[in-house]
Design a protein around this motif. Structure first.
Motif, PDB file in Angstrom:
ATOM      1  N   ALA A   8       0.835  -1.207   0.000  1.00  0.00           N
ATOM      2  CA  ALA A   8       0.000   0.000   0.000  1.00  0.00           C
ATOM      3  C   ALA A   8       0.866   1.253   0.000  1.00  0.00           C
ATOM      4  O   ALA A   8       0.528   2.246  -0.646  1.00  0.00           O
ATOM      5  CB  ALA A   8      -0.926  -0.004   1.208  1.00  0.00           C
ATOM      6  N   GLY A   9       1.987   1.218   0.711  1.00  0.00           N
ATOM      7  CA  GLY A   9       2.903   2.359   0.702  1.00  0.00           C
ATOM      8  C   GLY A   9       3.509   2.589  -0.666  1.00  0.00           C
ATOM      9  O   GLY A   9       3.706   3.731  -1.087  1.00  0.00           O
ATOM     10  N   GLY A  10       3.811   1.519  -1.378  1.00  0.00           N
ATOM     11  CA  GLY A  10       4.335   1.659  -2.734  1.00  0.00           C
ATOM     12  C   GLY A  10       3.286   2.206  -3.691  1.00  0.00           C
ATOM     13  O   GLY A  10       3.591   3.019  -4.572  1.00  0.00           O
ATOM     14  N   ALA A  11       2.061   1.777  -3.537  1.00  0.00           N
ATOM     15  CA  ALA A  11       0.986   2.287  -4.386  1.00  0.00           C
ATOM     16  C   ALA A  11       0.620   3.713  -4.012  1.00  0.00           C
ATOM     17  O   ALA A  11       0.156   4.493  -4.856  1.00  0.00           O
ATOM     18  CB  ALA A  11      -0.233   1.385  -4.268  1.00  0.00           C
ATOM     19  N   ALA A  12       0.837   4.086  -2.769  1.00  0.00           N
ATOM     20  CA  ALA A  12       0.489   5.436  -2.308  1.00  0.00           C
ATOM     21  C   ALA A  12       1.276   6.500  -3.055  1.00  0.00           C
ATOM     22  O   ALA A  12       0.759   7.593  -3.310  1.00  0.00           O
ATOM     23  CB  ALA A  12       0.729   5.557  -0.810  1.00  0.00           C
ATOM     24  N   ALA A  13       2.516   6.204  -3.420  1.00  0.00           N
ATOM     25  CA  ALA A  13       3.319   7.185  -4.145  1.00  0.00           C
ATOM     26  C   ALA A  13       2.676   7.533  -5.486  1.00  0.00           C
ATOM     27  O   ALA A  13       2.641   8.717  -5.885  1.00  0.00           O
ATOM     28  CB  ALA A  13       4.727   6.644  -4.356  1.00  0.00           C
ATOM     29  N   ASN A  14       2.152   6.557  -6.177  1.00  0.00           N
ATOM     30  CA  ASN A  14       1.487   6.815  -7.459  1.00  0.00           C
ATOM     31  C   ASN A  14       0.176   7.565  -7.262  1.00  0.00           C
ATOM     32  O   ASN A  14      -0.160   8.459  -8.046  1.00  0.00           O
ATOM     33  CB  ASN A  14       1.234   5.491  -8.187  1.00  0.00           C
ATOM     34  N   VAL A  44      -0.555  17.611   1.772  1.00  0.00           N
ATOM     35  CA  VAL A  44      -1.487  16.726   1.067  1.00  0.00           C
ATOM     36  C   VAL A  44      -0.822  15.390   0.751  1.00  0.00           C
ATOM     37  O   VAL A  44      -1.412  14.326   0.962  1.00  0.00           O
ATOM     38  CB  VAL A  44      -2.023  17.407  -0.212  1.00  0.00           C
ATOM     39  N   SER A  45       0.421  15.419   0.279  1.00  0.00           N
ATOM     40  CA  SER A  45       1.085  14.174  -0.069  1.00  0.00           C
ATOM     41  C   SER A  45       1.338  13.309   1.169  1.00  0.00           C
ATOM     42  O   SER A  45       1.164  12.092   1.132  1.00  0.00           O
ATOM     43  CB  SER A  45       2.390  14.447  -0.815  1.00  0.00           C
ATOM     44  N   ALA A  46       1.720  13.936   2.279  1.00  0.00           N
ATOM     45  CA  ALA A  46       1.931  13.166   3.512  1.00  0.00           C
ATOM     46  C   ALA A  46       0.617  12.609   4.044  1.00  0.00           C
ATOM     47  O   ALA A  46       0.565  11.459   4.486  1.00  0.00           O
ATOM     48  CB  ALA A  46       2.591  14.044   4.558  1.00  0.00           C
ATOM     49  N   VAL A  48      -2.232  11.936   2.375  1.00  0.00           N
ATOM     50  CA  VAL A  48      -2.789  10.895   1.506  1.00  0.00           C
ATOM     51  C   VAL A  48      -1.995   9.598   1.664  1.00  0.00           C
ATOM     52  O   VAL A  48      -2.569   8.513   1.807  1.00  0.00           O
ATOM     53  CB  VAL A  48      -2.801  11.367   0.036  1.00  0.00           C
ATOM     54  N   GLY A  49      -0.675   9.689   1.683  1.00  0.00           N
ATOM     55  CA  GLY A  49       0.152   8.494   1.853  1.00  0.00           C
ATOM     56  C   GLY A  49      -0.074   7.824   3.192  1.00  0.00           C
ATOM     57  O   GLY A  49      -0.194   6.595   3.280  1.00  0.00           O
ATOM     58  N   ALA A  50      -0.141   8.605   4.256  1.00  0.00           N
ATOM     59  CA  ALA A  50      -0.364   8.038   5.591  1.00  0.00           C
ATOM     60  C   ALA A  50      -1.747   7.403   5.697  1.00  0.00           C
ATOM     61  O   ALA A  50      -1.900   6.346   6.310  1.00  0.00           O
ATOM     62  CB  ALA A  50      -0.204   9.121   6.648  1.00  0.00           C
ATOM     63  N   ALA A  51      -2.754   8.024   5.101  1.00  0.00           N
ATOM     64  CA  ALA A  51      -4.109   7.471   5.163  1.00  0.00           C
ATOM     65  C   ALA A  51      -4.204   6.140   4.416  1.00  0.00           C
ATOM     66  O   ALA A  51      -4.845   5.194   4.890  1.00  0.00           O
ATOM     67  CB  ALA A  51      -5.109   8.467   4.579  1.00  0.00           C
ATOM     68  N   ILE A  52      -3.539   6.055   3.274  1.00  0.00           N
ATOM     69  CA  ILE A  52      -3.583   4.812   2.498  1.00  0.00           C
ATOM     70  C   ILE A  52      -2.920   3.686   3.279  1.00  0.00           C
ATOM     71  O   ILE A  52      -3.447   2.577   3.367  1.00  0.00           O
ATOM     72  CB  ILE A  52      -2.928   5.015   1.124  1.00  0.00           C
ATOM     73  N   VAL A  53      -1.755   3.949   3.864  1.00  0.00           N
ATOM     74  CA  VAL A  53      -1.057   2.907   4.622  1.00  0.00           C
ATOM     75  C   VAL A  53      -1.819   2.573   5.901  1.00  0.00           C
ATOM     76  O   VAL A  53      -1.919   1.401   6.288  1.00  0.00           O
ATOM     77  CB  VAL A  53       0.387   3.342   4.927  1.00  0.00           C
ATOM     78  N   TYR A  54      -2.395   3.551   6.557  1.00  0.00           N
ATOM     79  CA  TYR A  54      -3.121   3.309   7.803  1.00  0.00           C
ATOM     80  C   TYR A  54      -4.344   2.428   7.587  1.00  0.00           C
ATOM     81  O   TYR A  54      -4.629   1.529   8.369  1.00  0.00           O
ATOM     82  CB  TYR A  54      -3.544   4.642   8.431  1.00  0.00           C
ATOM     83  N   PHE A  55      -5.077   2.683   6.521  1.00  0.00           N
ATOM     84  CA  PHE A  55      -6.309   1.937   6.282  1.00  0.00           C
ATOM     85  C   PHE A  55      -6.099   0.655   5.488  1.00  0.00           C
ATOM     86  O   PHE A  55      -7.049  -0.071   5.231  1.00  0.00           O
ATOM     87  CB  PHE A  55      -7.341   2.829   5.579  1.00  0.00           C
ATOM     88  N   ALA A  56      -4.871   0.355   5.084  1.00  0.00           N
ATOM     89  CA  ALA A  56      -4.603  -0.916   4.408  1.00  0.00           C
ATOM     90  C   ALA A  56      -4.787  -2.053   5.406  1.00  0.00           C
ATOM     91  O   ALA A  56      -4.414  -1.940   6.566  1.00  0.00           O
ATOM     92  CB  ALA A  56      -3.184  -0.921   3.854  1.00  0.00           C
ATOM     93  N   PRO A  57      -5.371  -3.150   4.955  1.00  0.00           N
ATOM     94  CA  PRO A  57      -5.594  -4.261   5.900  1.00  0.00           C
ATOM     95  C   PRO A  57      -4.276  -4.937   6.274  1.00  0.00           C
ATOM     96  O   PRO A  57      -3.335  -4.988   5.477  1.00  0.00           O
ATOM     97  CB  PRO A  57      -6.499  -5.212   5.118  1.00  0.00           C
ATOM     98  N   ALA A  58      -4.218  -5.467   7.469  1.00  0.00           N
ATOM     99  CA  ALA A  58      -3.046  -6.217   7.899  1.00  0.00           C
ATOM    100  C   ALA A  58      -3.098  -7.608   7.282  1.00  0.00           C
ATOM    101  O   ALA A  58      -4.149  -8.072   6.849  1.00  0.00           O
ATOM    102  CB  ALA A  58      -3.020  -6.312   9.417  1.00  0.00           C
ATOM    103  N   ASN A  59      -1.957  -8.266   7.238  1.00  0.00           N
ATOM    104  CA  ASN A  59      -1.925  -9.632   6.724  1.00  0.00           C
ATOM    105  C   ASN A  59      -2.780 -10.544   7.598  1.00  0.00           C
ATOM    106  O   ASN A  59      -2.865 -10.359   8.804  1.00  0.00           O
ATOM    107  CB  ASN A  59      -0.495 -10.164   6.716  1.00  0.00           C
ATOM    108  N   LYS A  60      -3.382 -11.522   6.981  1.00  0.00           N
ATOM    109  CA  LYS A  60      -4.188 -12.484   7.711  1.00  0.00           C
ATOM    110  C   LYS A  60      -3.630 -13.873   7.459  1.00  0.00           C
ATOM    111  O   LYS A  60      -3.109 -14.157   6.387  1.00  0.00           O
ATOM    112  CB  LYS A  60      -5.642 -12.420   7.257  1.00  0.00           C
ATOM    113  N   GLN A  61      -3.749 -14.733   8.444  1.00  0.00           N
ATOM    114  CA  GLN A  61      -3.271 -16.096   8.287  1.00  0.00           C
ATOM    115  C   GLN A  61      -4.214 -16.848   7.362  1.00  0.00           C
ATOM    116  O   GLN A  61      -5.409 -16.936   7.600  1.00  0.00           O
ATOM    117  CB  GLN A  61      -3.189 -16.791   9.637  1.00  0.00           C
ATOM    118  N   THR A  62      -3.665 -17.390   6.288  1.00  0.00           N
ATOM    119  CA  THR A  62      -4.491 -18.085   5.311  1.00  0.00           C
ATOM    120  C   THR A  62      -4.392 -19.600   5.437  1.00  0.00           C
ATOM    121  O   THR A  62      -5.151 -20.311   4.824  1.00  0.00           O
ATOM    122  CB  THR A  62      -4.094 -17.679   3.880  1.00  0.00           C
ATOM    123  N   VAL A  63      -3.459 -20.099   6.209  1.00  0.00           N
ATOM    124  CA  VAL A  63      -3.313 -21.535   6.411  1.00  0.00           C
ATOM    125  C   VAL A  63      -4.302 -21.972   7.477  1.00  0.00           C
ATOM    126  O   VAL A  63      -4.394 -21.352   8.535  1.00  0.00           O
ATOM    127  CB  VAL A  63      -1.868 -21.874   6.830  1.00  0.00           C
TER     128      VAL A  63
END
Length: 89
Positions: A8-14, A44-46, A48-63
């Motif tokens: 999400a942080g990588g996508a936030a830059a775009n 604005v850039s800080a 938007v980037g922080a909001a995208i990373v903050y609201f991105a879901p955390a990893n979930k155990q899929t096994v």
């Protein structure tokens, strides 16, 4: 940081680039002096980037079940007591 938040942080830059371009298309944007314009762009850039990373879901155990626990027989030869047991004085 989880992998999902890192992506999400990588996508936030775009996304920030597109948002800053949209702000620059505002008709009165050219009338704003350079210093406030730079401050607004930075905020604005800080935000938007922080909001995208903050609201991105955390990893979930899929096994469904955790991996079985390994026995200690492989690591037994590396214990200090087994390394020094065969030495004679």
């Amino acid at each position: 940081m989880t992998a999902t938040k890192a992506v999400a942080g990588g996508a936030a830059a775009n996304i920030v680039t597109v948002v800053l371009w949209a702000i620059s298309c505002v008709p009165a944007w050219d009338a704003v002096p350079d210093e406030p314009r730079a401050a607004i762009a930075g905020l604005v850039s800080a935000a938007v980037g922080a909001a995208i990373v903050y609201f991105a879901p955390a990893n979930k155990q899929t096994v469904a079940a955790p991996a079985p626990e390994r026995g200690r027989e492989l690591g037994a030869s590396f214990r200090p007591s087994t390394l020094l047991a065969g030495t004679a004085e």
